[in-house]
Design an enzyme around this catalytic site. Sequence first.
Site, PDB file in Angstrom:
ATOM      1  N   GLY A 121     -18.160  13.465  12.187  1.00  5.83           N
ATOM      2  CA  GLY A 121     -17.237  14.561  11.897  1.00  5.83           C
ATOM      3  C   GLY A 121     -16.941  15.445  13.088  1.00  5.83           C
ATOM      4  O   GLY A 121     -16.028  16.257  13.034  1.00  5.83           O
ATOM      5  N   CYS A 169       1.424   0.865 -12.092  1.00  5.72           N
ATOM      6  CA  CYS A 169       2.373   0.257 -11.159  1.00  5.72           C
ATOM      7  C   CYS A 169       3.409  -0.567 -11.931  1.00  5.72           C
ATOM      8  O   CYS A 169       3.046  -1.373 -12.786  1.00  5.72           O
ATOM      9  CB  CYS A 169       1.628  -0.629 -10.149  1.00  5.72           C
ATOM     10  N   CYS A 198       2.950  -4.488 -10.606  1.00  4.25           N
ATOM     11  CA  CYS A 198       1.770  -5.301 -10.906  1.00  4.25           C
ATOM     12  C   CYS A 198       0.953  -4.742 -12.066  1.00  4.25           C
ATOM     13  O   CYS A 198      -0.021  -5.351 -12.483  1.00  4.25           O
ATOM     14  CB  CYS A 198       0.885  -5.443  -9.670  1.00  4.25           C
ATOM     15  N   CYS A 207       2.661   0.406  -6.325  1.00 11.94           N
ATOM     16  CA  CYS A 207       1.485   0.582  -5.476  1.00 11.94           C
ATOM     17  C   CYS A 207       1.932   0.894  -4.059  1.00 11.94           C
ATOM     18  O   CYS A 207       2.832   0.238  -3.532  1.00 11.94           O
ATOM     19  CB  CYS A 207       0.659  -0.696  -5.422  1.00 11.94           C
ATOM     20  N   CYS A 251      -0.898  -4.877  -4.208  1.00 13.02           N
ATOM     21  CA  CYS A 251       0.106  -5.159  -5.236  1.00 13.02           C
ATOM     22  C   CYS A 251       0.445  -6.659  -5.232  1.00 13.02           C
ATOM     23  O   CYS A 251       0.447  -7.311  -6.270  1.00 13.02           O
ATOM     24  CB  CYS A 251       1.355  -4.316  -4.967  1.00 13.02           C
TER      25      CYS A 251
END
Lengths: 256, 289
Positions: free
Chosen positions: B29, B237, B240, B262, B268
């Site tokens: 970080g 979606c 899909c 997606c 997808c």
Amino acid sequence: MTPLLQVQNISKFYGHRIGCQDVNFDLYPGEVMGIVGESGSGKSTLLNCLAGFLTPETGEVRFEMRDGEMRDTVTMSEPERRMLSRTDWAFVHQHARDGLRMNVSAGGNVGERLMAVGARHYGNIRAEAVDWLGRVEISEERVDDRPTQFSGGMQQRLQIARNLVTGPRLVFMDEPTGGLDVSVQARLLDLLRGLVREMGLSAIIVTHDLAVVRLLADRLMVMKDGHVVETGLTDQVLDDPQHAYTQLLVSSVLQV
Amino acid sequence: MSDYNFAYLDEQTKRMIRRAILKGLAIPGYQVPFASREMPMPYGWGTGGVQVSAATLTPDDTFKVIDQGADDTTNAVSIRKFFEKTAGVATTEETSAASVIQTRHRIPEDELREDQILVYQVPIPEPLRFLEPSEVETRKMHSLEEYGLMHVKLYEDIAKHGAIATSYAYPVKVEGRYVMDPSPIPKFDNPKMEMAGIQLFGAGREQRIYALPPYCQVVSLDFDDFPFEASKADHACDMCGATDSYLDEVIMDDAGNRMFVCSDTDYCASRRKAGHVGAQGTPFEEDAA
């Protein structure tokens, strides 16, 4: 009674020029100390040394920590000193925009110190902010407004609320009424006096306005060219000035 | 091969970047400054990510690039071609087949493995930047762990919108120490950052690299009474039928028709290949446009 703050031999130089030299005083709990003097007399330099914004060349600023131990804030580590200035200390700037976040709402400004010391409950932070806005006479409906939408007097009151929310024990004020018109000044002084008494605050107020110190300060220190020329009880110094400069200062006040 | 040194950058530069990456991995970080180079693309197009990828790639790697989850957008296609040309590495659109994935603004839906590296393009690495303009001050705030200001931003969100409205680049705290900007990924992706793969972040213009080692603790900041929520469009979606993926909203015409698809094109496509069909989808055909 032990002092809250012991200032010993504080000197600050800017190159060869004197900022302030050999300043000594003790401040006791609940006491308000005024520092007066003309522009360039070193009063702001002194205040900045005491509050940790400037490092003095010599001397000690000993502060009574919550555990009762006296610690020198000049030599303590920076995290410790910054922790102090978030919790036990408060600093009220002359210009509110130096002490506020102008693009953050009033509530966020007051809440910042709470969040800085670990508050993580939105509802509580907001309730506390609203409570403090009330205490400085800002209505609750302004809590989400930004300081840019506030008048000068309101900004100054907001700055005071933001500083006092964590219950500090020592407040530094640098010309808190500077640039405000007289009626707003009077209300601000009234408010400050109330808060100081109510919370038992100790305060150091730097100003060139003798009326301000007469209202607020118990004790007075007069500075000239970086040196303290006279100290004493406020009424005593103002009513019976001993040093030539203090006499000049007192007699220079315009009478209405 | 080509006339370029492997992966465009010279070896000294790559070593310099690798040192920054290793330091970043050692201090999760923490933003490590590095000497960012001019790249043959404008700042803001992923110069940081490209430099990190260049320093990470080996000739045996398989490289994938996504932009907002998609393999077929300008940014993704250009960077993929760049490394095809300068490094000659194999490229793929399949998440599971890639060993190094460079991404802009998304984490793939498929869970990453320990042998995969995810490289993020970062525009502004400093999470405190819009609250505190001074770099000197923000560095001090990081070193002293003064992160109260970050919550002021979230407080402002709730005060203004009634909820934490920050929906991307949602600040996180890493291993209980550094507050980090996760790059502008949707907050839906934040929980995925505690993953098996290595995550590297490169900010070219700002000259910073930071990193998350595998299985690193990554906590999204929040309030006790307004907990963090990984939100997405409340829809499945339309291509899909997936209900667990992050969705793009696509406006279809000026009559108010829209569809949700997606954002991860590989996810997808692989679902459609497996026979899933969404509300507006058609069964998958090989080589259909």
